[in-house]
Structure formats: C-alpha cells, structure tokens
Motif scaffolding. Sequence first.
Motif, PDB file in Angstrom:
ATOM      1  N   GLY A   4     -31.462  25.991  20.876  1.00 46.54           N
ATOM      2  CA  GLY A   4     -31.373  24.766  21.648  1.00 46.54           C
ATOM      3  C   GLY A   4     -30.645  25.006  22.955  1.00 46.54           C
ATOM      4  O   GLY A   4     -30.684  26.097  23.512  1.00 46.54           O
ATOM      5  N   ILE A   5     -29.961  23.975  23.451  1.00 42.90           N
ATOM      6  CA  ILE A   5     -29.231  24.084  24.708  1.00 42.90           C
ATOM      7  C   ILE A   5     -27.852  24.645  24.404  1.00 42.90           C
ATOM      8  O   ILE A   5     -27.055  24.038  23.695  1.00 42.90           O
ATOM      9  CB  ILE A   5     -29.126  22.712  25.397  1.00 42.90           C
ATOM     10  N   LEU A   6     -27.595  25.822  24.941  1.00 40.51           N
ATOM     11  CA  LEU A   6     -26.345  26.541  24.706  1.00 40.51           C
ATOM     12  C   LEU A   6     -25.705  26.883  26.053  1.00 40.51           C
ATOM     13  O   LEU A   6     -26.357  26.739  27.100  1.00 40.51           O
ATOM     14  CB  LEU A   6     -26.630  27.831  23.925  1.00 40.51           C
ATOM     15  N   PRO A   7     -24.465  27.362  26.069  1.00 42.29           N
ATOM     16  CA  PRO A   7     -23.826  27.746  27.341  1.00 42.29           C
ATOM     17  C   PRO A   7     -24.632  28.788  28.129  1.00 42.29           C
ATOM     18  O   PRO A   7     -24.543  28.838  29.351  1.00 42.29           O
ATOM     19  CB  PRO A   7     -22.475  28.309  26.904  1.00 42.29           C
ATOM     20  N   VAL A   8     -25.449  29.586  27.441  1.00 42.81           N
ATOM     21  CA  VAL A   8     -26.254  30.607  28.126  1.00 42.81           C
ATOM     22  C   VAL A   8     -27.584  30.067  28.622  1.00 42.81           C
ATOM     23  O   VAL A   8     -28.349  30.764  29.264  1.00 42.81           O
ATOM     24  CB  VAL A   8     -26.509  31.830  27.210  1.00 42.81           C
ATOM     25  N   GLY A   9     -27.889  28.799  28.320  1.00 38.15           N
ATOM     26  CA  GLY A   9     -29.165  28.199  28.701  1.00 38.15           C
ATOM     27  C   GLY A   9     -29.901  27.719  27.460  1.00 38.15           C
ATOM     28  O   GLY A   9     -29.287  27.456  26.423  1.00 38.15           O
ATOM     29  N   PHE A  10     -31.217  27.650  27.554  1.00 27.56           N
ATOM     30  CA  PHE A  10     -32.018  27.185  26.426  1.00 27.56           C
ATOM     31  C   PHE A  10     -32.485  28.378  25.606  1.00 27.56           C
ATOM     32  O   PHE A  10     -33.065  29.321  26.140  1.00 27.56           O
ATOM     33  CB  PHE A  10     -33.247  26.405  26.923  1.00 27.56           C
ATOM     34  N   VAL A  11     -32.220  28.348  24.312  1.00 32.21           N
ATOM     35  CA  VAL A  11     -32.665  29.400  23.403  1.00 32.21           C
ATOM     36  C   VAL A  11     -33.680  28.775  22.460  1.00 32.21           C
ATOM     37  O   VAL A  11     -33.331  27.918  21.641  1.00 32.21           O
ATOM     38  CB  VAL A  11     -31.492  30.024  22.614  1.00 32.21           C
TER      39      VAL A  11
END
Length: 114
Positions: A4-11
């Motif tokens: 999902g939406i994480l600090p690194v972007g969308f996974v």
Amino acid sequence: MSFGILPVGFVRKTYDDILEELKELARTEDYFGSDVDLSSHGEVGIFLQLQAKSLDNTWQKLEDQYYSRYIDTAEGAQLDRTVALGGISRVPAQKATVLQTVFADDGTLVPQGF
C-alpha cells in the motif's frame, strides 16, 4: 512485507503475493484445512487463481490512482488535473508543418499536399 502507501511510496501487492496469501488462508482450519488440493487444476486452486487475478487488477488500479497525482507519472486527463493544481496547463496539441523536399524521376506527378 507491507503493501500500500508507505514512506517509500506505493508498494503494490503482486498476483503471486495475493495467490500465496489466499492459499495460506485456504489451508487454515477455518476454511478448507491443510489437506485441501490447491493445485493449479484443482477446483479450489482454480477458484483462488481467479480471485487472485481479480485482486491483482484492483491493486494495479490503486497503483495507477496513486501515481496519477504526480506530474512525472500522470497521463491524459489526470495530468491536466494535476498540473492545474499549480495554476498551469499543458500546451494544447498543435498541427505540425514541415518543409519537405521530394526527389523523383522526371515527369513524376507529386500531388499538392503530399
């Protein structure tokens, strides 16, 4: 792994991730138990593959939605809406004109506008 939406972007959760998660869930005692046939040709296995494909399509759409909010990754109408937030707009399409030289044998008819 987190999705999902994480600090690194969308996974995005991939088809393989989804299928494995569904298989693990199907093997629990709450559903089919550890002896369930999850092969690619078994009834439950086929059903899980269909569900995984549907969920994979949903995750792809979620990813598209996430990236549509950024100028570098947005396309089409979403790009128009995204740049409008900054008070700008894309340059509209324009008809291109070129100067062209045609080489042909003597007597060859080249129609105007060719």
